[in-house]
Design a protein around this motif. Structure first.
Motif: not given
Length: 465
Positions: A281-301
Motif C-alpha cells: 500500500d505504497p501511497h505517500p500517507g503511509n510513509f514518513r521521513l524521520v530526521p535522525d542523527t548518529a547519536d539518536g537525537s532528532e535533526d530538527a531542522d
C-alpha cells in the motif's frame, strides 16, 4: 459528517451520483464553449470541478471508496500537467486525512475490544484523531508504561462499506478510466476487493508489522514502529514522528526528495528479501521521513537529509513472498537490459505473461519493455512527471504500437500485486522528482539481476585440480 455511512442505499446513491456528475459537467462545459469561453479554460474548470466532487465523495465515504482514491492518487503524475493541477490538491488531502468518526463511537469500540476499563491502559488518550484512513483512524496516546503510541481503531461497519463501495465502483469503472491514461481501472478495483478480508484483520496486520519491525530494528535507513498491543478492531503501535511524504512532495528540497526516493526504492526491494513480505500500500500517507542523527537525537531542522530514515506505516495489505521477489523478475530485467530478446520472450511465455494462443515478435516485446525499465539501465535516474506522462501516453494511446502489443500481454495472478506496488512506487518517485540509484538496489536485493559467477578456470585445469 457524523459517522461512517453504512447503509448500502446511502453509499450507493453517493457513488452512483459520480458518473451523473461527470455527464452533467460535460454538458455544462459544452454550454460554456458555445457561450464563447475557450476550450482550454473550460477544460481546466471542468477538471477542477470533477476533482473536487470525486475526492470529496471518496474521502467522506471512507471504506472502499477512499481506498480506491488512495490507490489512484499515486498515479496522478501520469496526468498531463494542465489536468493534474486541480487533482493534486484533492489527492493530497486523501492521502493524509478524512472526516473523523464521532468520539462516542471510538470510545464504544475501545470499551468493547479492550474492556470497560480501557482508559486504565493509557496514561493519556487524545480523542481528536491524528489521522484517518479508509477503514480506521489513528489516535495519539501514552501507553501505561510511558511509551507514546498510535491507537488505530477500525470503523464499525467497515467491511460492509468496503465491499459495497468496490462493487459499486466496478460497475462504472470504464467511466473512471480517463482519470489515469493507460491504466485499466477495473483490475485495480477487483484486486482491492479480493483483499478486503485480509485488510480488515488487524491480527494479520500486527503479525506483518511485527515481522518487519523486528527485521529492521536498528536499521540506518528504515524505521518501522513496534506493535504494542492488538485486539479485534484495535491495533496499538509505537508512535512515530516524522515529515509526511506528501509534504516532501509539495515542499521538499532536492536533497530531501532524493533521499526519500532512494529509501523508498530500497524498501521496495529489500523488504521482500529480508522479511518475505511486500508492503502493498505504497501511497505517500503511509510513509514518513524521520530526521535522525548518529547519536539518536532528532535533526530538527532537517539540515542533514543523508541521516534521515524512512518511516513505514500500515501493514494491512502485504504480499507474502517467502523466497523474496521471484527470481524471474531479476533474470528478465537483466536479460532485457542486455538486449536478449529471444531469452526474455521465452521466459515471459513460460511464466504466463504471453498466453499459448498468442504469438508475438520478441524484438517488439523488448522494444515495448525497454522504455519502462530505463531507470534500471543508468547508474542513477531522475524520475519526473514528464517521464511518467510519456510512458502513460505511449502505452495508453490506442494508435500506438505499444498499446496494441500491451493489450496482447497477460498479467499472471502471482505477479498482480507486485506489478501494482512497483508501478505505484514509481508513481510516488515521479511525484517526488527524485534522482535514484535504482540499479544499486536491484543488484543488492533482487535475485537473478546479477549474473551468477562461474569458475573462470579452464575446464582441464579445473578437472586436474
Amino acid at each position: 459528517m457524523s459517522d461512517l455511512p453504512r447503509k448500502a442505499v446511502t453509499r450507493t446513491a453517493k457513488l452512483a451520483a459520480l458518473p451523473l456528475g461527470f455527464a452533467g459537467r460535460s454538458a455544462w462545459g459544452l454550454g460554456k464553449r458555445i457561450g464563447g469561453k475557450s476550450a482550454e479554460l473550460v477544460g481546466k474548470e471542468l477538471q477542477q470541478r470533477t476533482a473536487e466532487q470525486l475526492f470529496k465523495v471518496l474521502g467522506e465515504l471512507k471504506g472502499g471508496a477512499m481506498k480506491f482514491g488512495q490507490a489512484l492518487s499515486v498515479f496522478e503524475s501520469a496526468l498531463p500537467e494542465e489536468i493534474a493541477g486541480p487533482y493534486r490538491a484533492a489527492l493530497t488531502k486523501l492521502q493524509e486525512a478524512a472526516p473523523p468518526m464521532p468520539t462516542r463511537t471510538v470510545h464504544a469500540v475501545l470499551a468493547e475490544r479492550l474492556g470497560a476499563d480501557w482508559r486504565g491502559l493509557f496514561e493519556e488518550f487524545e480523542d481528536k484523531p491524528s489521522a484517518a484512513a479508509s477503514i480506521g483512524q489513528v489516535h495519539r496516546a501514552v501507553w501505561h508504561d510511558g511509551r507514546e503510541v498510535a491507537v488505530k481503531v477500525q470503523y464499525p461497519g467497515a467491511g460492509e462499506a468496503l465491499l459495497s463501495d468496490l462493487n459499486q465502483l466496478s460497475r462504472f469503472a470504464r467511466l473512471l478510466g480517463p482519470l489515469i491514461p493507460g491504466m485499466d481501472i477495473k483490475p485495480l478495483i477487483a484486486e482491492l476487493r479480493d483483499r478486503v478480508s485480509e485488510e480488515l484483520d488487524y491480527g494479520l496486520e500486527a503479525a506483518a508489522q511485527r515481522t518487519t519491525a523486528e527485521e529492521f530494528a536498528g536499521d540506518p535507513d528504515v524505521l518501522v514502529p513496534a506493535v504494542v498491543h492488538q485486539a479485534e478492531q484495535v491495533l496499538i503501535t509505537e508512535w512515530m514522528d516524522g515529515i509526511p511524504l506528501s509534504e516532501v512532495i509539495a515542499d521538499g528540497t532536492e536533497e530531501q526528495r532524493d533521499r526519500a526516493g532512494q529509501l523508498l526504492t530500497r524498501f521496495l526491494f529489500s523488504g521482500p528479501a529480508r522479511t518475505g513480505l511486500l508492503h502493498a500500500d505504497p501511497h505517500p500517507g503511509n510513509f514518513r521521513l524521520v530526521p535522525d542523527t548518529a547519536d539518536g537525537s532528532e535533526d530538527a531542522d532537517g539540515s542533514d537529509a543523508a541521516t534521515w530514515r524512512l518511516g513505514v506505516l500500515d501493514f494491512g495489505t502485504v504480499d507474502r513472498l517467502p523466497g523474496g521477489l521471484p527470481e524471474t523478475i531479476g533474470l528478465a530485467l537483466r536479460m532485457a537490459l542486455e538486449g536478449e530478446a529471444d531469452e526474455v520472450y521465452g521466459m515471459l511465455c513460460e511464466e504466463g505473461f504471453v498466453k499459448e494462443s498468442i504469438d508475438l515478435d520478441p524484438e517488439a516485446v523488448l522494444d515495448y519493455l525497454l522504455p519502462i525499465i530505463e531507470p534500471a539501465l543508468a547508474d542513477e535516474f531522475t524520475f519526473t512527471r514528464g517521464w511518467m506522462r510519456s510512458q502513460a501516453a505511449r502505452i495508453g494511446d490506442p494508435r500506438s504500437p505499444a498499446y496494441q502489443l500491451g493489450k496482447r500481454l497477460n498479467l499472471p495472478p502471482a505477479y498482480l500485486l507486485i506489478h501494482r506496488v512497483t508501478l505505484s512506487t514509481i508513481g510516488v518517485l515521479c511525484q517526488l522528482g527524485a534522482t535514484v540509484r535504482m540499479r544499486d538496489e536491484l543488484e543488492e536485493w533482487v535475485p537473478g539481476f546479477v549474473a551468477a559467477e562461474y569458475d573462470e578456470e579452464e575446464p582441464d585445469e579445473a578437472a586436474e585440480a
